[in-house]
Scaffold this motif. Structure first.
Motif, PDB file in Angstrom:
ATOM      1  N   ALA A 178      64.422  27.534  48.164  1.00 13.49           N
ATOM      2  CA  ALA A 178      63.236  28.141  47.541  1.00 13.49           C
ATOM      3  C   ALA A 178      62.521  27.097  46.685  1.00 13.49           C
ATOM      4  CB  ALA A 178      63.639  29.351  46.700  1.00 13.49           C
ATOM      5  N   LEU A 179      63.311  26.307  45.972  1.00 13.48           N
ATOM      6  CA  LEU A 179      62.735  25.265  45.124  1.00 13.48           C
ATOM      7  C   LEU A 179      61.941  24.247  45.964  1.00 13.48           C
ATOM      8  CD1 LEU A 179      62.652  24.038  42.224  1.00 13.48           C
ATOM      9  CD2 LEU A 179      64.621  22.646  42.909  1.00 13.48           C
ATOM     10  N   GLN A 180      62.549  23.840  47.110  1.00 10.25           N
ATOM     11  CA  GLN A 180      61.860  22.894  47.996  1.00 10.25           C
ATOM     12  C   GLN A 180      60.569  23.508  48.546  1.00 10.25           C
ATOM     13  OE1 GLN A 180      62.545  19.780  48.216  1.00 10.25           O
ATOM     14  NE2 GLN A 180      64.345  20.084  46.910  1.00 10.25           N
ATOM     15  N   HIS A 181      60.641  24.802  48.838  1.00 11.53           N
ATOM     16  CA  HIS A 181      59.461  25.515  49.341  1.00 11.53           C
ATOM     17  C   HIS A 181      58.346  25.509  48.280  1.00 11.53           C
ATOM     18  CE1 HIS A 181      56.892  28.724  50.843  1.00 11.53           C
ATOM     19  NE2 HIS A 181      57.206  29.482  49.810  1.00 11.53           N
ATOM     20  N   PHE A 182      58.696  25.862  47.039  1.00  8.64           N
ATOM     21  CA  PHE A 182      57.697  25.876  45.962  1.00  8.64           C
ATOM     22  C   PHE A 182      57.095  24.479  45.773  1.00  8.64           C
ATOM     23  CE2 PHE A 182      60.019  29.669  43.869  1.00  8.64           C
ATOM     24  CZ  PHE A 182      59.193  30.565  44.538  1.00  8.64           C
ATOM     25  N   LYS A 183      57.950  23.473  45.899  1.00  8.29           N
ATOM     26  CA  LYS A 183      57.500  22.093  45.758  1.00  8.29           C
ATOM     27  C   LYS A 183      56.464  21.756  46.837  1.00  8.29           C
ATOM     28  CE  LYS A 183      60.633  19.145  43.633  1.00  8.29           C
ATOM     29  NZ  LYS A 183      61.942  18.552  43.595  1.00  8.29           N
ATOM     30  N   ALA A 184      56.801  22.152  48.075  1.00 10.90           N
ATOM     31  CA  ALA A 184      55.895  21.870  49.204  1.00 10.90           C
ATOM     32  C   ALA A 184      54.554  22.585  49.016  1.00 10.90           C
ATOM     33  CB  ALA A 184      56.546  22.299  50.514  1.00 10.90           C
ATOM     34  N   VAL A 185      54.615  23.824  48.526  1.00  5.07           N
ATOM     35  CA  VAL A 185      53.370  24.576  48.312  1.00  5.07           C
ATOM     36  C   VAL A 185      52.540  23.900  47.215  1.00  5.07           C
ATOM     37  CG1 VAL A 185      52.379  26.798  47.626  1.00  5.07           C
ATOM     38  CG2 VAL A 185      54.442  26.744  49.044  1.00  5.07           C
ATOM     39  N   GLY A 186      53.222  23.467  46.147  1.00  2.63           N
ATOM     40  CA  GLY A 186      52.537  22.764  45.055  1.00  2.63           C
ATOM     41  C   GLY A 186      51.861  21.499  45.566  1.00  2.63           C
ATOM     42  N   GLU A 187      52.562  20.766  46.439  1.00  5.02           N
ATOM     43  CA  GLU A 187      51.993  19.528  46.995  1.00  5.02           C
ATOM     44  C   GLU A 187      50.778  19.824  47.878  1.00  5.02           C
ATOM     45  OE1 GLU A 187      55.354  17.687  48.828  1.00  5.02           O
ATOM     46  OE2 GLU A 187      56.196  17.110  46.867  1.00  5.02           O
ATOM     47  N   SER A 188      50.897  20.896  48.659  1.00  3.93           N
ATOM     48  CA  SER A 188      49.793  21.275  49.538  1.00  3.93           C
ATOM     49  C   SER A 188      48.559  21.665  48.713  1.00  3.93           C
ATOM     50  CB  SER A 188      50.242  22.430  50.432  1.00  3.93           C
ATOM     51  OG  SER A 188      49.151  23.015  51.062  1.00  3.93           O
ATOM     52  N   LEU A 189      48.787  22.375  47.600  1.00  2.00           N
ATOM     53  CA  LEU A 189      47.660  22.759  46.736  1.00  2.00           C
ATOM     54  C   LEU A 189      47.005  21.526  46.125  1.00  2.00           C
ATOM     55  CD1 LEU A 189      49.068  25.923  44.922  1.00  2.00           C
ATOM     56  CD2 LEU A 189      47.028  25.832  46.367  1.00  2.00           C
ATOM     57  N   LEU A 190      47.826  20.575  45.687  1.00  2.00           N
ATOM     58  CA  LEU A 190      47.279  19.348  45.093  1.00  2.00           C
ATOM     59  C   LEU A 190      46.447  18.580  46.128  1.00  2.00           C
ATOM     60  CD1 LEU A 190      47.085  17.410  42.678  1.00  2.00           C
ATOM     61  CD2 LEU A 190      49.163  16.282  43.519  1.00  2.00           C
ATOM     62  N   ALA A 191      46.990  18.492  47.350  1.00  5.00           N
ATOM     63  CA  ALA A 191      46.287  17.743  48.403  1.00  5.00           C
ATOM     64  C   ALA A 191      44.939  18.392  48.718  1.00  5.00           C
ATOM     65  CB  ALA A 191      47.152  17.679  49.661  1.00  5.00           C
ATOM     66  N   SER A 192      44.914  19.736  48.834  1.00  7.81           N
ATOM     67  CA  SER A 192      43.645  20.390  49.186  1.00  7.81           C
ATOM     68  C   SER A 192      42.659  20.339  48.014  1.00  7.81           C
ATOM     69  CB  SER A 192      43.878  21.827  49.667  1.00  7.81           C
ATOM     70  OG  SER A 192      44.598  22.574  48.718  1.00  7.81           O
ATOM     71  N   LEU A 193      43.173  20.357  46.778  1.00  6.06           N
ATOM     72  CA  LEU A 193      42.284  20.203  45.621  1.00  6.06           C
ATOM     73  C   LEU A 193      41.638  18.816  45.633  1.00  6.06           C
ATOM     74  CD1 LEU A 193      41.136  21.043  42.809  1.00  6.06           C
ATOM     75  CD2 LEU A 193      43.224  20.130  41.796  1.00  6.06           C
TER      76      LEU A 193
ATOM     77  N   ILE B 218      52.162  28.700  55.000  1.00  2.55           N
ATOM     78  CA  ILE B 218      53.299  27.783  54.889  1.00  2.55           C
ATOM     79  C   ILE B 218      54.576  28.618  54.830  1.00  2.55           C
ATOM     80  CG2 ILE B 218      54.344  25.960  53.484  1.00  2.55           C
ATOM     81  CD1 ILE B 218      51.481  25.665  52.186  1.00  2.55           C
ATOM     82  N   ALA B 219      55.438  28.435  55.814  1.00  2.00           N
ATOM     83  CA  ALA B 219      56.674  29.232  55.815  1.00  2.00           C
ATOM     84  C   ALA B 219      57.883  28.308  55.804  1.00  2.00           C
ATOM     85  CB  ALA B 219      56.703  30.131  57.044  1.00  2.00           C
ATOM     86  N   HIS B 220      58.824  28.579  54.924  1.00  2.00           N
ATOM     87  CA  HIS B 220      60.113  27.900  54.899  1.00  2.00           C
ATOM     88  C   HIS B 220      61.189  28.975  54.869  1.00  2.00           C
ATOM     89  CE1 HIS B 220      57.505  24.712  53.071  1.00  2.00           C
ATOM     90  NE2 HIS B 220      58.219  23.964  53.881  1.00  2.00           N
ATOM     91  N   PRO B 221      61.564  29.501  56.045  1.00  2.00           N
ATOM     92  CA  PRO B 221      62.541  30.595  56.049  1.00  2.00           C
ATOM     93  C   PRO B 221      63.824  30.160  55.335  1.00  2.00           C
ATOM     94  CG  PRO B 221      61.695  30.146  58.254  1.00  2.00           C
ATOM     95  CD  PRO B 221      61.208  29.049  57.379  1.00  2.00           C
ATOM     96  N   LEU B 222      64.341  31.038  54.512  1.00  2.00           N
ATOM     97  CA  LEU B 222      65.567  30.717  53.793  1.00  2.00           C
ATOM     98  C   LEU B 222      66.758  30.844  54.746  1.00  2.00           C
ATOM     99  CD1 LEU B 222      64.919  32.687  50.493  1.00  2.00           C
ATOM    100  CD2 LEU B 222      64.423  30.290  50.999  1.00  2.00           C
ATOM    101  N   SER B 223      67.848  30.163  54.395  1.00  2.00           N
ATOM    102  CA  SER B 223      69.076  30.279  55.187  1.00  2.00           C
ATOM    103  C   SER B 223      69.583  31.713  55.124  1.00  2.00           C
ATOM    104  CB  SER B 223      70.144  29.360  54.620  1.00  2.00           C
ATOM    105  OG  SER B 223      69.695  28.041  54.697  1.00  2.00           O
ATOM    106  N   ARG B 224      70.646  31.963  55.867  1.00  2.00           N
ATOM    107  CA  ARG B 224      71.184  33.319  55.916  1.00  2.00           C
ATOM    108  C   ARG B 224      71.268  33.909  54.518  1.00  2.00           C
ATOM    109  NH1 ARG B 224      76.518  32.450  59.095  1.00  2.00           N
ATOM    110  NH2 ARG B 224      76.216  30.406  58.169  1.00  2.00           N
ATOM    111  N   ASN B 225      70.905  35.154  54.435  1.00  2.00           N
ATOM    112  CA  ASN B 225      70.852  35.826  53.144  1.00  2.00           C
ATOM    113  C   ASN B 225      72.194  35.721  52.416  1.00  2.00           C
ATOM    114  OD1 ASN B 225      70.576  37.599  51.035  1.00  2.00           O
ATOM    115  ND2 ASN B 225      69.290  38.999  52.218  1.00  2.00           N
TER     116      ASN B 225
END
Ligand SMILES: [Zn+2]
Length: 392
Positions: free
Chosen positions: A187-202, A158-165
Motif C-alpha cells: 500500500a505504501l509503494q502504491h501511495f508513493k507511485a500515485v504521489g509521483e504520478s501527481l507530481l509528474a502531471s503537475l 493506477i492499480a496496484h492490487p494487494l497480495s492475498r488478503n
C-alpha cells in the motif's frame, strides 16, 4: 462542453452595427430539480424570444436578426425537460452559430442583442476556475480526473492490487504478521507511485489545483507521500469509499469544495486589492481607475460585484473605454458609442488577456469601493519613477 479557445473566439467577436448586424446570446437556465416545472421554463424561454422578436420588429430591425431569433426559437422547442443549462451564440449575417450545454448555473434565462456576445454568465462560471485534478485514492487503486465545467474526465487509473488478503492468515502467527506487513508495504509503494504520478502531471502543467477523495483512515499515509509542491496545490479533501463512489458523486463533492474555495479566494483577494489601493500599491478600485489599469495592461485579477452594472462609452475606432459619458473619444477624437453596461466590453477583454475574473456576492467593502476593483501585476505610474515591476 465549451473549450477555452471557443470562449476566446466568442470574446473576439464584434458585430459592426452599421447594417443592423448584431450578436445574439441566449442563455437557458433550467429550474432546480426540486421545482419540477421544467415545462414552464421552456415556455418562459419561448416567451422571451417572442418578446425579442416583437421588440426588434418595433425598432425596424428586420433581416438578419429575425433569422437568428427564428432559429433560437426552434431551439427553445427542444428544451422542455432539459436539466442542463444551454447557450446559443448567433450572428446569421456573419454565418456564426454556436450551441453549448452548460452547467445549470447561469442565473436566469435571457437573450441579449448587442455588438458583442454577452459573456457574463460564462465568465461567472469560468473566470476563476483553475485547471482542477481530482484524485480518488484507496490502498490499491487511484483514479485521476480532470474536472472542468461539471465534466469529469478520467486521466489515469493506477492499480496496484494487494497480495492475498492478510485476514485469511489471521493475525496471531508469524505468517499472519508477515503477510500483514507485506500488504502494508505494498500500500505504501502504491501511495508513493500515485504521489509521483501527481507530481509528474503537475510539472507537465496538466492541472493547477487538487482535490483528493480518500478515506480518513488512509489519508495520513497517503498525505505523507505527497511532494510539497503537490500539497501546496491541495484545496480540499473528502472522505469516501473509493470503490463504491460513482463518478457523479465525485464530481458533485469536488464541485462543492471548488465553489467554496473560489468564493473564499475571491473574498480574500478582493480585500487585498482594496487594501493595496488604499496604500497606493498593487490595487485599484472604482470604474475609472480599473478601466485605466486595463488599458495599460496592469490588471492581473478583476473583481466585480455580481449585480454591478454601469454605463460607459467606448470608441469603436481605437477601443478606448471611458467611464465619463463623452460624445467624442479623448484618445482619438472620433465619435464614441454608449454601452448600457460596461461589462459588455470589460469581460471579453478579460477573457482575451487571461485576466482572472471573480464575481463577488454581498461584499460591503467592495460595494463601498465602487463595486469593481483589480489587483495589478505592476503599476505603470510607479515604473516611470524608476521602480522595477513587482512580479506576481
Ligand atoms: Zn478613440
Amino acid at each position: 462542453m465549451i473549450t477555452r479557445n471557443e470562449i476566446r473566439e466568442l470574446a473576439n467577436f464584434y458585430a459592426d452595427d452599421n447594417n443592423g448586424v448584431a450578436a445574439l446570446s441566449f442563455y437557458f437556465q433550467p429550474v432546480t430539480p426540486q421545482d419540477r416545472s421544467h415545462r414552464n421554463q421552456a415556455i418562459l424561454a419561448k416567451d422571451i424570444i417572442k418578446e425579442a422578436q416583437k421588440e426588434a420588429a418595433a425598432k425596424g430591425k428586420n433581416g438578419p436578426i429575425h433569422a437568428d431569433l427564428d432559429r433560437i426559437l426552434e431551439v427553445t422547442g427542444k428544451l422542455t425537460g432539459h436539466s442542463r443549462g444551454h447557450a446559443v451564440f448567433s450572428c446569421s449575417a456573419r454565418n456564426f452559430w454556436k450551441e453549448y450545454d452548460l452547467p445549470p448555473r447561469l442565473g436566469a434565462t435571457r437573450i441579449s442583442i448587442q455588438q458583442r456576445f454577452q459573456l457574463q454568465p460564462l465568465a461567472a462560471l469560468l473566470g476563476a476556475q483553475p485547471a482542477l485534478c481530482v484524485a480518488a485514492v484507496d490502498r490499491r487503486r487511484a483514479r485521476l480526473f480532470d474536472l472542468r465545467l461539471d465534466e469529469l474526465r478520467e486521466l489515469a487509473d493506477i492499480a496496484h492490487p494487494l497480495s492475498r488478503n492478510s485476514s485469511k492468515y489471521g493475525f496471531k502467527g508469524y505468517e499472519g504478521g508477515h503477510a500483514e506487513r507485506r500488504v502494508a508495504e505494498e500500500a505504501l509503494q502504491h501511495f508513493k507511485a500515485v504521489g509521483e504520478s501527481l507530481l509528474a502531471s503537475l510539472e507537465k502543467g496538466a492541472w493547477e489545483k487538487l482535490i483528493v477523495c480518500c478515506q480518513d483512515s488512509n489519508w495520513p499515509e497517503f498525505e505523507a507521500q505527497l511532494h510539497p509542491y503537490v500539497k501546496q496545490r491541495l484545496i480540499g479533501r473528502f472522505s469516501e469509499d473509493v470503490a463504491g463512489i460513482s463518478n457523479e458523486d465525485i464530481r458533485d463533492r469536488a464541485n462543492t469544495i471548488l465553489d467554496r474555495w473560489i468564493e473564499e479566494r475571491g473574498r480574500v483577494k478582493s480585500e487585498e486589492a482594496i487594501d493595496q489601493a488604499k496604500a497606493n500599491g498593487r490595487g485599484v478600485t472604482g470604474l475609472r481607475r480599473v478601466l485605466r489599469a486595463l488599458e495599460t495592461g496592469e490588471v492581473q485579477t478583476l473583481f466585480i460585484a455580481d449585480n454591478y452594472k454601469s454605463r460607459a462609452v467606448e470608441c469603436p475606432h481605437c477601443g478606448h473605454l471611458d467611464a465619463h459619458i463623452v460624445s467624442s473619444c479623448v484618445a482619438c477624437d472620433r465619435p464614441t458609442r454608449e454601452l448600457t453596461d460596461v461589462s459588455e466590453a470589460i469581460i471579453p477583454m478579460a477573457i482575451r488577456r487571461d485576466i482572472e475574473l471573480f464575481y463577488i456576492k454581498d461584499h460591503e467593502e467592495l460595494d463601498r469601493a465602487g463595486n469593481i476593483a483589480a489587483l495589478l501585476r505592476f503599476r505603470a505610474d510607479q515604473n516611470r519613477t524608476g521602480q522595477t515591476a513587482i512580479a506576481s
